[in-house]
Design an enzyme around this catalytic site. Structure first.
Site, mmCIF file in Angstrom:
data_model
loop_
_atom_site.group_PDB
_atom_site.id
_atom_site.type_symbol
_atom_site.label_atom_id
_atom_site.label_comp_id
_atom_site.label_asym_id
_atom_site.label_seq_id
_atom_site.Cartn_x
_atom_site.Cartn_y
_atom_site.Cartn_z
ATOM 1 N N ILE A 10 0.834 -0.986 -0.165
ATOM 2 C CA ILE A 10 0.058 -0.047 -0.052
ATOM 3 C C ILE A 10 0.963 1.122 -0.013
ATOM 4 O O ILE A 10 1.779 1.450 0.804
ATOM 5 C CB ILE A 10 -1.031 -0.014 1.155
ATOM 6 C CG1 ILE A 10 -1.751 -1.369 1.457
ATOM 7 C CG2 ILE A 10 -1.801 1.233 1.274
ATOM 8 C CD1 ILE A 10 -2.594 -1.384 2.574
ATOM 9 N N ASP A 62 10.317 8.316 0.012
ATOM 10 C CA ASP A 62 9.488 9.555 -0.776
ATOM 11 C C ASP A 62 9.152 8.913 -2.162
ATOM 12 O O ASP A 62 10.195 8.578 -2.846
ATOM 13 C CB ASP A 62 10.441 10.511 -0.784
ATOM 14 C CG ASP A 62 9.720 11.787 -1.335
ATOM 15 O OD1 ASP A 62 8.707 11.643 -1.867
ATOM 16 O OD2 ASP A 62 10.447 12.846 -1.183
ATOM 17 N N ASN A 87 -2.142 4.217 -3.917
ATOM 18 C CA ASN A 87 -3.046 5.206 -3.218
ATOM 19 C C ASN A 87 -2.654 6.682 -3.257
ATOM 20 O O ASN A 87 -3.364 7.614 -3.201
ATOM 21 C CB ASN A 87 -3.393 4.533 -1.817
ATOM 22 C CG ASN A 87 -3.936 5.546 -0.826
ATOM 23 O OD1 ASN A 87 -4.867 6.053 -1.196
ATOM 24 N ND2 ASN A 87 -3.126 5.942 0.086
ATOM 25 N N TYR A 152 -5.606 19.536 -10.684
ATOM 26 C CA TYR A 152 -5.714 18.214 -9.805
ATOM 27 C C TYR A 152 -6.540 17.284 -10.789
ATOM 28 O O TYR A 152 -6.484 16.151 -10.885
ATOM 29 C CB TYR A 152 -6.523 18.645 -8.621
ATOM 30 C CG TYR A 152 -6.912 17.398 -8.099
ATOM 31 C CD1 TYR A 152 -5.928 16.583 -7.378
ATOM 32 C CD2 TYR A 152 -8.162 17.143 -7.553
ATOM 33 C CE1 TYR A 152 -6.242 15.627 -6.665
ATOM 34 C CE2 TYR A 152 -8.486 16.102 -6.876
ATOM 35 C CZ TYR A 152 -7.588 15.262 -6.251
ATOM 36 O OH TYR A 152 -7.906 14.182 -5.654
ATOM 37 N N LYS A 156 -6.168 13.330 -12.099
ATOM 38 C CA LYS A 156 -6.853 12.212 -12.046
ATOM 39 C C LYS A 156 -7.595 11.679 -13.209
ATOM 40 O O LYS A 156 -7.973 10.521 -13.136
ATOM 41 C CB LYS A 156 -8.041 12.580 -10.831
ATOM 42 C CG LYS A 156 -7.581 13.008 -9.379
ATOM 43 C CD LYS A 156 -6.736 11.509 -8.981
ATOM 44 C CE LYS A 156 -6.039 11.898 -7.669
ATOM 45 N NZ LYS A 156 -5.562 10.547 -6.848
ATOM 46 N N VAL A 185 -13.864 12.712 0.939
ATOM 47 C CA VAL A 185 -13.482 11.804 2.176
ATOM 48 C C VAL A 185 -12.893 12.531 3.106
ATOM 49 O O VAL A 185 -11.902 13.284 2.916
ATOM 50 C CB VAL A 185 -12.591 10.723 1.574
ATOM 51 C CG1 VAL A 185 -12.178 9.726 2.806
ATOM 52 C CG2 VAL A 185 -12.984 9.919 0.272
HETATM 53 C C1 8X3 Z 1 -11.157 14.406 -4.188
HETATM 54 C C2 8X3 Z 1 -12.424 14.782 -4.266
HETATM 55 O O1 8X3 Z 1 -13.833 16.710 -5.261
HETATM 56 O O2 8X3 Z 1 -11.989 17.650 -4.037
HETATM 57 O O3 8X3 Z 1 -10.527 13.759 -5.102
HETATM 58 O O4 8X3 Z 1 -11.770 16.904 -6.228
HETATM 59 S S1 8X3 Z 1 -12.430 16.411 -4.934
#
Ligand code: 8X3
Length: 253
Positions: A10, A62, A87, A152, A156, A185
């Protein structure tokens, strides 16, 4: 000769979803290899897992240190990997694309794209041997784009693309590839995103019940515990009070 015991590796194991997954899998008597930067946190987790009687191997590291990462995977020969939970990832800042700092953008690209991909690539030879399971933690940000989160979301989306690409290119290898895409989360995620501003971070989770790291760990266990011929390709998991990234039903307090 006794068959060699297998392990689940993990990354980002010292906190949040990674830590909760370690706790969940230890309950299922899985041996663990825990990777994270913070040795003290890993040692505390190892202590907590002791009563489960599983083997726990700590690899403080790291993930941005490419050589160290390669060395670790090369040295895992005596540890057959039945699964890798890829993760580690983070968001940095919540700014319009043209106002975001270079440091924030690069930080996300380095961890969520470069290190993420290296973990995938370094895991594959191990998982080919065991017909193991690669679980990549994405986000609902990998399925949509929201204001002030382009980079971001972009990282993703990359995770989402690699999941699909890995399934296509590894077809026939017996490796299962699962993508877990959580919504909000309640973890250190927002404290990191807001550079330690705990007040701002708290607000992200106010007025509704967000997911807890344990909820996501449970989804990971669900995917891992299916029979070998079943691959859960993707789990999208959000709080009941959330539909998309920006749409949350908050109660006034
Ligand atoms: C986490 C959820 O909506 O802040 O990846 O991008 S959000």
């Amino acid at each position: 000769m006794e068959p060699m015991e297998s392990y689940v590796l993990i990354t980002g194991a010292s906190s949040g979803i990674g830590r909760a997954t370690a706790v969940r899998l230890a309950k299922e008597k899985k041996n663990l290899i825990l990777v994270a930067r913070r040795q003290e946190k890993l040692s505390a987790l190892e202590k907590e897992l002791k009563p489960e009687g599983v083997k726990v191997v700590l690899r403080p590291l790291d993930l941005l240190d490419r050589k160290a990462l390669e060395k670790m995977f090369n040295e895992l020969k005596e540890f057959p990997l039945e699964a890798v939970i890829n993760n580690a990832g983070k968001a940095l800042g919540r700014d319009p694309l043209d106002k975001a700092s270079d440091e924030d953008l690069q930080g996300m690209i380095d961890l969520n794209i470069s290190a993420f991909l290296r973990v995938v690539l370094l895991s594959i030879p191990h998982l080919k041997k065991t017909q193991g399971h690669l679980v990549n933690i994405g986000s609902i940000a990998g399925l949509e784009i929201y204001e002030n989160g382009a980079t971001y979301c972009g990282t993703k989306h990359f995770v989402h693309a690699i999941n699909q690409g890995a399934r296509i290119d590894l077809l026939g290898s017996g490796i299962r590839v699962t993508e877990i895409n959580p919504g909000n989360v309640d973890t250190e995620f927002s404290v990191v995103r807001y550079h330690g501003d705990t007040e701002k971070a708290k607000k992200v989770y106010q007025g509704y019940e967000p997911l807890h790291a344990e909820d996501v760990a449970e989804a990971i266990w669900y995917a891992l515990s299916r029979p070998k011929h079943v691959n859960i390709q993707q789990i999208v998991i959000v709080p009941t009070a959330q539909t998309t990234t920006g749409k949350i039903a908050r109660k006034e307090s």
